[in-house]
Design an enzyme around this catalytic site. Sequence first.
Site, PDB file in Angstrom:
ATOM      1  CG  ASN A 125      -1.838   1.165   1.293  1.00  0.00           C
ATOM      2  OD1 ASN A 125      -2.447   1.530   0.280  1.00  0.00           O
ATOM      3  ND2 ASN A 125      -1.981   1.790   2.456  1.00  0.00           N
ATOM      4  CG  HIS A 174      -0.589   6.371   4.716  1.00  0.00           C
ATOM      5  ND1 HIS A 174      -1.968   6.337   4.763  1.00  0.00           N
ATOM      6  CD2 HIS A 174      -0.200   7.271   5.647  1.00  0.00           C
ATOM      7  CE1 HIS A 174      -2.386   7.176   5.688  1.00  0.00           C
ATOM      8  NE2 HIS A 174      -1.342   7.759   6.244  1.00  0.00           N
TER       9      HIS A 174
HETATM   10  C1  GRF Z   1      -3.001   8.546  -2.501  1.00  0.00           C
HETATM   11  O1  GRF Z   1      -2.661   9.794  -1.938  1.00  0.00           O
HETATM   12  C2  GRF Z   1      -2.509   7.415  -1.659  1.00  0.00           C
HETATM   13  O2  GRF Z   1      -1.370   7.718  -0.922  1.00  0.00           O
HETATM   14  C3  GRF Z   1      -3.666   7.178  -0.718  1.00  0.00           C
HETATM   15  O3  GRF Z   1      -4.809   7.415  -1.497  1.00  0.00           O
HETATM   16  C4  GRF Z   1      -4.511   8.334  -2.532  1.00  0.00           C
HETATM   17  C5  GRF Z   1      -4.972   7.707  -3.806  1.00  0.00           C
HETATM   18  O4  GRF Z   1      -4.959   8.620  -4.864  1.00  0.00           O
HETATM   19  N1  GRF Z   1      -3.612   5.844  -0.171  1.00  0.00           N
HETATM   20  P1  GRF Z   1      -5.213   8.137  -6.343  1.00  0.00           P
HETATM   21  O5  GRF Z   1      -6.557   7.415  -6.371  1.00  0.00           O
HETATM   22  O6  GRF Z   1      -4.089   7.225  -6.734  1.00  0.00           O
HETATM   23  O7  GRF Z   1      -5.246   9.404  -7.163  1.00  0.00           O
END
Ligand code: GRF
Length: 205
Positions: free
Chosen positions: A92, A94
């Site tokens: 994942n 974050h």
């Molecule tokens: C990202 O900022 C990621 O870190 C978090 O959710 C967001 C997803 O953005 N887990 P996207 O859908 O990839 O534009």
Amino acid sequence: MKKLAIMGSGKGSNFEAIAKYFKDKEVEITCLSDVENSPILKKAEKLNIKFKYLPFENNFEYFTKNKFDLVVLAGYMKIFPEEVLNLAKFINIHPSLLPSFKGKDAIKQAFLAGVKVSGITIHWVEKSVDTGKIIAQYPVFIDNSMSLDEFEEEIHIIEHKLYPIVIEKILEDKVFDFQDLMKSSCGGKCGSNKGNKGCGGNCES
Ligand code: GRF
């Protein structure tokens, strides 16, 4: 050909960055979303990448039948039970330097807290939220003149640069943990290495 699943619930900007990075490489990508008609699925369609609406309750069955070298979460908003996590390797991303600012709105949380350094974290997924061993982190500095929007933009730029590279390294089996490396330098046995800090501090007593 390596098989990669990318799962998200929303915008899909990370998915897009990853898909573009692997465009001419030997990696087959499948985009999965628990939200029907989500922007991430629309992006996959546009980029000509295999995509599927996969309701959360169907994950176990799907990952039992479909095997991937790696499952990448990119804005996936639900928490996986252990029985699903046991079916593949999950990572994942974050948008903070974990363990600070877990959960939702991490970018805003960090900004409002007034920290001067935040950043992004890529980690293995465990059943509790935003824990899991850290694979990679990168800092983003917040100076006094920076607005929340600018900070957010900077975080996403870094995410889009780092995530594809880390994914590629995992697929090539080139990601390693410094702690493990230190331990293996004496094979986990201290013997005459007593006091050797090169063994991850394990040989001090
Ligand atoms: C990202 O900022 C990621 O870190 C978090 O959710 C967001 C997803 O953005 N887990 P996207 O859908 O990839 O534009």
